[in-house]
Enzyme design. Structure first.
Site: not given
Ligand code: ARG
Length: 458
Positions: A109, A155, A276, A282, A289, A316, A324
């Site tokens: 953690n 506008h 295109s 084109k 875009e 946690y 992530k």
């Molecule tokens: N892969 C986990 C995360 O990204 C790491 C921490 C996991 N900790 C646990 N007690 N399961 O959060």
């Protein structure tokens, strides 16, 4: 056998394994994870929590592993769930049971929190560099266009003429605020959570400051529960990234409009366009875009993380693993967008002839005709009404303000004299706005100097 398998009698369901694993995406943390582990192992040695010789073995093993990771020689497995356990397993294969001492006084953690802080510290530096790159391109292109006048819009209707340099520099300042926001977020990213353990700290007499110093963190978290639960700095990054994408998306919209035949103000370089499969004529502005389109996913990641966090009790929770992918995807979307825009702005061609032709036939000098009457003593509100009528009359005659005769002017107000023709010329209109921050060439040159100085000061 899982690293945490002691209290289990059954093996993990395969779907559970695949669903809970983060290794497919957190392998991006491999390098920072090892750097964090090296600092932790050294500290365990200096504090006498493990024998110095063991610490040396751990550090050497981790350094060798880091080399292999950098050379792409290492492969990870989903059975080991995440990057932390994959690396611990690999270390064990290389140096044997002493690898088991690495996790003393540490939890995944605080480890994953440390990894994300380290990763984002350098990611922010990369984004700042990319912002600087685009700002440089904007300044350079602006310098080439301190004499190019384009219609300015409100506008999306012709409003008042502005210098192309002025228009481009507007984006320079947006990006300057973006850089400022990122630097501010960087201060709260620059904090070490290590030592928080799973949530409550650790029973071992570790030296948090040693690890902090070794890894170059500005500050320590002062509360272990906060240290492992905090993702504010990621939300701040996503918010700053959303604003950058919003700015790029607005610029995208303008580049797309401007490169259409209807506007015809610019032509993007072939290298930044695609064709295109059906229509041979084109040339499509795919890059702006897509940047405009991809802005949506970055906003989505911001909302996604805020929503992940809103109901979480301390400390946690596995939900936090969801921080992530959105952050990584944001980096993968944002960085190339900034670099692409740099190249696209540097290589675009400005079609000055088309722009001049467009300007010749509009009423974007009407405010100046009103200001002219104000300078002759008429209250602005009355001047506005006079010019409104004059524009209506000119439209009916199929003329613009420069083409009306002096008699036609005088029919609308006796205050008009020959110098009205000078007042409504496009150069006069632009250069009268010499106020600081205005579009007159003199003011824009000062603005350019300030932008240059800003770039030079980093
Ligand atoms: N892969 C986990 C995360 O990204 C790491 C921490 C996991 N900790 C646990 N007690 N399961 O959060």
């Amino acid at each position: 056998m899982k690293l945490w398998g002691g209290r289990f009698t059954e093996s993990t369901n395969e779907l559970v394994e695949a669903y809970t694993a983060s290794i497919p995406f957190d392998q991006r943390l491999a390098e920072v994870d090892i750097r964090g582990s090296i600092a932790h192992a050294k500290m365990l040695g200096t504090c006498g929590i493990i024998p110095a010789a063991d610490a040396d073995l751990l550090v050497a093993g981790l350094a060798a592993l880091l080399d292999d990771v950098r050379q792409g020689k290492v492969s990870f497995s989903v059975e080991d769930e995440d990057i932390h356990m994959n690396l611990e397993r690999l270390l064990h294969e290389r140096i044997g049971p002493v690898a088991g001492k690495l996790h003393t006084g540490r939890s995944r953690n605080d480890q994953v929190a440390l990894d994300m802080h380290l990763y984002m510290k350098s990611a922010i530096v990369e984004v700042l560099e990319a912002i600087r790159g685009l700002q440089g391109a904007l300044v350079q292109t602006a310098e080439q266009h301190v004499d190019t006048v384009i219609p300015g819009y409100t506008h999306l209707q012709r409003a008042q003429p502005v210098l192309l340099a002025h228009h481009l520099l507007a984006y320079f300042w947006m990006l300057e605020r973006d850089a400022d926001r990122l630097k501010d977020a960087a201060r709260r990213t620059d904090m070490s959570p290590l030592g928080a353990g799973a949530l409550a700290g650790t029973t071992f007499p570790i030296d948090r400051v040693q690890v902090q110093t070794e890894l170059g963190f500005e500050k320590l978290y002062e509360n272990s529960l906060d240290a492992v639960s905090d993702r504010d700095y990621l939300v701040e990054f996503l918010a700053a990234a959303s604003l950058i994408m919003m700015h790029l998306s607005r610029l995208s919209e303008e580049l797309i409009l401007w490169s259409s035949e209807e506007f015809g103000f610019i032509e993007l370089a072939d290298a930044y366009c695609t064709g295109s499969s059906m229509m041979p004529q084109k040339k499509n502005p795919d890059v702006p875009e897509l940047v405009r389109g991809k802005t949506g996913r970055v906003y989505g990641h911001l909302m996604g993380l805020l929503t992940v966090l809103k109901g979480l009790p301390l400390a946690y929770n596995k939900d936090l693993q969801e921080d992530k992918e959105g952050v990584f995807d944001t980096l993968d979307t944002l960085l190339p967008a900034l670099w692409l825009f740099k190249g696209m702005v540097e290589t675009m061609k400005v079609r000055s002839d088309k722009i001049a032709a467009a300007l010749a036939r509009d009423f974007s000098n009407a405010t100046d005709a009103a200001d002219y009457l104000v300078r002759k003593g008429l209250p602005f509100r009355e001047a506005h009404a006079v010019i409104g009528k004059l524009v209506l009359y000119a439209l009916q005659q199929g003329k613009n303000l420069g083409e009306l005769t002096i008699q036609e002017y005088r029919k609308h107000s006796a205050l008009f004299e020959e110098d009205i023709y000078h007042a409504v010329q496009v150069e006069t209109v632009v250069n009268r706005r010499a106020i600081r921050g205005g579009t007159a060439k003199a003011a824009v040159l000062e603005q350019l100097a300030m932008a240059r100085a800003t770039l030079a000061n980093g």
